[in-house]
Design a protein around this motif. Structure first.
Motif, PDB file in Angstrom:
ATOM      1  N   HIS A   1       0.832  -1.204   0.000  1.00 44.91           N
ATOM      2  CA  HIS A   1       0.000   0.000   0.000  1.00 44.91           C
ATOM      3  C   HIS A   1       0.868   1.256   0.000  1.00 44.91           C
ATOM      4  O   HIS A   1       0.602   2.211  -0.755  1.00 44.91           O
ATOM      5  CB  HIS A   1      -0.912  -0.012   1.225  1.00 44.91           C
ATOM      6  CG  HIS A   1      -1.759   1.208   1.360  1.00 44.91           C
ATOM      7  ND1 HIS A   1      -2.855   1.452   0.559  1.00 44.91           N
ATOM      8  CD2 HIS A   1      -1.668   2.275   2.219  1.00 44.91           C
ATOM      9  CE1 HIS A   1      -3.399   2.601   0.905  1.00 44.91           C
ATOM     10  NE2 HIS A   1      -2.704   3.116   1.898  1.00 44.91           N
TER      11      HIS A   1
ATOM     12  N   VAL B   1       4.336   6.165  -5.247  1.00 47.94           N
ATOM     13  CA  VAL B   1       4.373   6.332  -6.701  1.00 47.94           C
ATOM     14  C   VAL B   1       3.334   7.337  -7.151  1.00 47.94           C
ATOM     15  O   VAL B   1       3.584   8.166  -8.036  1.00 47.94           O
ATOM     16  CB  VAL B   1       4.152   4.977  -7.403  1.00 47.94           C
ATOM     17  CG1 VAL B   1       3.998   5.169  -8.899  1.00 47.94           C
ATOM     18  CG2 VAL B   1       5.322   4.034  -7.116  1.00 47.94           C
ATOM     19  N   GLU B   2       2.179   7.317  -6.534  1.00 47.69           N
ATOM     20  CA  GLU B   2       1.084   8.211  -6.928  1.00 47.69           C
ATOM     21  C   GLU B   2       1.399   9.684  -6.691  1.00 47.69           C
ATOM     22  O   GLU B   2       1.011  10.548  -7.475  1.00 47.69           O
ATOM     23  CB  GLU B   2      -0.191   7.855  -6.144  1.00 47.69           C
ATOM     24  CG  GLU B   2      -0.879   6.596  -6.623  1.00 47.69           C
ATOM     25  CD  GLU B   2      -2.102   6.284  -5.768  1.00 47.69           C
ATOM     26  OE1 GLU B   2      -2.414   7.098  -4.876  1.00 47.69           O
ATOM     27  OE2 GLU B   2      -2.732   5.228  -5.983  1.00 47.69           O
ATOM     28  N   ARG B   3       2.122   9.980  -5.625  1.00 45.77           N
ATOM     29  CA  ARG B   3       2.258  11.375  -5.226  1.00 45.77           C
ATOM     30  C   ARG B   3       3.519  12.061  -5.747  1.00 45.77           C
ATOM     31  O   ARG B   3       3.802  13.196  -5.398  1.00 45.77           O
ATOM     32  CB  ARG B   3       2.221  11.483  -3.712  1.00 45.77           C
ATOM     33  CG  ARG B   3       3.484  11.048  -3.007  1.00 45.77           C
ATOM     34  CD  ARG B   3       3.275  11.051  -1.506  1.00 45.77           C
ATOM     35  NE  ARG B   3       4.508  10.848  -0.766  1.00 45.77           N
ATOM     36  CZ  ARG B   3       4.568  10.548   0.510  1.00 45.77           C
ATOM     37  NH1 ARG B   3       3.442  10.407   1.192  1.00 45.77           N
ATOM     38  NH2 ARG B   3       5.725  10.399   1.124  1.00 45.77           N
ATOM     39  N   GLN B   4       4.310  11.393  -6.562  1.00 46.58           N
ATOM     40  CA  GLN B   4       5.528  12.013  -7.060  1.00 46.58           C
ATOM     41  C   GLN B   4       5.459  12.276  -8.556  1.00 46.58           C
ATOM     42  O   GLN B   4       4.597  11.768  -9.254  1.00 46.58           O
ATOM     43  CB  GLN B   4       6.747  11.159  -6.697  1.00 46.58           C
ATOM     44  CG  GLN B   4       6.687   9.730  -7.171  1.00 46.58           C
ATOM     45  CD  GLN B   4       7.295   9.550  -8.536  1.00 46.58           C
ATOM     46  OE1 GLN B   4       8.340  10.079  -8.816  1.00 46.58           O
ATOM     47  NE2 GLN B   4       6.641   8.802  -9.391  1.00 46.58           N
TER      48      GLN B   4
ATOM     49  N   THR C   1       6.423   9.493 -12.106  1.00 48.65           N
ATOM     50  CA  THR C   1       5.708   8.227 -12.242  1.00 48.65           C
ATOM     51  C   THR C   1       6.079   7.493 -13.522  1.00 48.65           C
ATOM     52  O   THR C   1       6.270   6.280 -13.526  1.00 48.65           O
ATOM     53  CB  THR C   1       4.182   8.461 -12.210  1.00 48.65           C
ATOM     54  OG1 THR C   1       3.837   9.146 -11.021  1.00 48.65           O
ATOM     55  CG2 THR C   1       3.445   7.138 -12.279  1.00 48.65           C
ATOM     56  N   GLN C   2       6.199   8.219 -14.623  1.00 47.15           N
ATOM     57  CA  GLN C   2       6.479   7.572 -15.904  1.00 47.15           C
ATOM     58  C   GLN C   2       7.866   6.946 -15.952  1.00 47.15           C
ATOM     59  O   GLN C   2       8.128   6.078 -16.775  1.00 47.15           O
ATOM     60  CB  GLN C   2       6.328   8.606 -17.038  1.00 47.15           C
ATOM     61  CG  GLN C   2       4.929   9.213 -17.146  1.00 47.15           C
ATOM     62  CD  GLN C   2       3.852   8.155 -17.340  1.00 47.15           C
ATOM     63  OE1 GLN C   2       4.034   7.211 -18.104  1.00 47.15           O
ATOM     64  NE2 GLN C   2       2.741   8.289 -16.634  1.00 47.15           N
TER      65      GLN C   2
ATOM     66  N   GLU D   1       8.502   4.206   4.868  1.00 47.56           N
ATOM     67  CA  GLU D   1       8.378   4.913   3.592  1.00 47.56           C
ATOM     68  C   GLU D   1       9.748   5.244   3.006  1.00 47.56           C
ATOM     69  O   GLU D   1       9.949   5.167   1.795  1.00 47.56           O
ATOM     70  CB  GLU D   1       7.569   6.193   3.774  1.00 47.56           C
ATOM     71  CG  GLU D   1       6.079   5.957   3.966  1.00 47.56           C
ATOM     72  CD  GLU D   1       5.297   7.255   4.017  1.00 47.56           C
ATOM     73  OE1 GLU D   1       5.924   8.314   4.247  1.00 47.56           O
ATOM     74  OE2 GLU D   1       4.071   7.208   3.822  1.00 47.56           O
TER      75      GLU D   1
ATOM     76  N   ASN E   1       7.215  -0.993 -13.862  1.00 46.69           N
ATOM     77  CA  ASN E   1       6.438  -1.876 -12.990  1.00 46.69           C
ATOM     78  C   ASN E   1       7.382  -2.661 -12.091  1.00 46.69           C
ATOM     79  O   ASN E   1       8.493  -3.019 -12.488  1.00 46.69           O
ATOM     80  CB  ASN E   1       5.590  -2.828 -13.817  1.00 46.69           C
ATOM     81  CG  ASN E   1       4.496  -2.104 -14.584  1.00 46.69           C
ATOM     82  OD1 ASN E   1       3.999  -1.083 -14.135  1.00 46.69           O
ATOM     83  ND2 ASN E   1       4.134  -2.624 -15.755  1.00 46.69           N
TER      84      ASN E   1
ATOM     85  N   ALA F   1       2.520   1.956  -3.404  1.00 47.40           N
ATOM     86  CA  ALA F   1       1.565   2.516  -4.372  1.00 47.40           C
ATOM     87  C   ALA F   1       1.319   3.989  -4.103  1.00 47.40           C
ATOM     88  O   ALA F   1       1.253   4.804  -5.038  1.00 47.40           O
ATOM     89  CB  ALA F   1       0.259   1.732  -4.304  1.00 47.40           C
ATOM     90  N   LYS F   2       1.206   4.374  -2.841  1.00 53.23           N
ATOM     91  CA  LYS F   2       0.972   5.766  -2.492  1.00 53.23           C
ATOM     92  C   LYS F   2       2.174   6.644  -2.829  1.00 53.23           C
ATOM     93  O   LYS F   2       2.023   7.782  -3.280  1.00 53.23           O
ATOM     94  CB  LYS F   2       0.647   5.881  -0.997  1.00 53.23           C
ATOM     95  CG  LYS F   2      -0.734   5.350  -0.613  1.00 53.23           C
ATOM     96  CD  LYS F   2      -1.833   6.157  -1.306  1.00 53.23           C
ATOM     97  CE  LYS F   2      -3.208   5.681  -0.908  1.00 53.23           C
ATOM     98  NZ  LYS F   2      -4.281   6.437  -1.614  1.00 53.23           N
TER      99      LYS F   2
END
Length: 228
Positions: A125, A131-134, A137-138, A178, A142, A128-129
């Motif tokens: 979890h 990766v989402e907030r930075q 991402t590209q 984290e 994976n 995933a969080k």
């Protein structure tokens, strides 16, 4: 100190302090001189070892003394269930319920199983969080999250994009967990510790420096102590 048919002098800081391995042929005077040249390094390592020994302890000791177990930096009380009951970690009541065990070894295995399951869920979890907030991402390919239990490291990342995290991190507060995840995710982009690598870490976790400093003083093989 240990003597053996080795060619050089070896120094190791372990659970019992300093261990010196020396060749049989080496005289006491020669050995003394070598130790003197390494004295600063030895003192620094022993100081670090002493600090870690005060901040962490084996899980077995916590269980034997009936002390609470740290989970994500919080004290979880142990409860005993009837034999053959299913172990349960409850974040709401801050408790870990374990079936009655015949000995401490069984109890350790039972609690580690529960903590590992919780660790896998929490780490996945958190990753995933992050990766989402930075913003990069590209750039992150994976990856898959796996648990490990090394005695000397918090995590690792390989060319197969497998991020391996020491399950004992589940004992630590969220920022420390984290940081390790951010560190290993950054290795997906930079398999080194260059300036570019640390820039990726910072993009994932801007306030990474303090957790990084804190974990450098902890023992990956043990459990952090809790001040109640």
């Amino acid at each position: 100190m240990k003597r053996s048919k080795r060619r050089s002098v070896g120094f190791l800081i372990g659970d019992n302090g300093l261990q010196i391995s020396a060749p049989l042929r080496l005289s006491v005077t020669e050995l003394h001189n070598i130790i003197q040249t390494k004295s600063r390094w030895i003192q620094q390592r022993l100081s670090q070892w002493e600090t870690r020994s005060k901040q962490t302890m084996p899980l077995a000791i916590l269980l034997a003394e009936g002390k609470p177990i740290p989970v994500r930096g919080e004290a979880y009380q142990l409860q005993t269930l009837p034999t053959r009951s299913k172990a349960l970690l409850n974040p709401w009541t801050k408790s870990i319920a374990l079936p009655a065990c015949e000995n401490i070894e069984q109890r350790i295995k039972a609690i580690e199983k529960v903590l590992r399951a919780h660790a896998k869920e929490v780490f996945t979890h958190m990753a995933a969080k992050l990766v989402e907030r930075q913003a990069l991402t590209q750039l992150l390919p994976n990856f898959s999250i796996h648990l490990s239990s090394p005695a000397s490291r918090w995590g690792s990342c390989n060319s197969k994009r497998e991020v391996r995290l020491n399950w004992r991190l589940v004992h630590y507060p969220t920022p420390l967990i984290e940081y390790v995840i951010a560190h290993e995710l950054a290795h997906l982009v930079e398999m080194n510790h260059s300036a570019r690598f640390w820039a990726v870490v910072e993009s994932l976790m801007p306030d990474y420096k303090e957790p990084h400093k804190t974990l450098s003083k902890m023992n990956p093989a043990e459990v952090p102590t809790i001040l109640l």
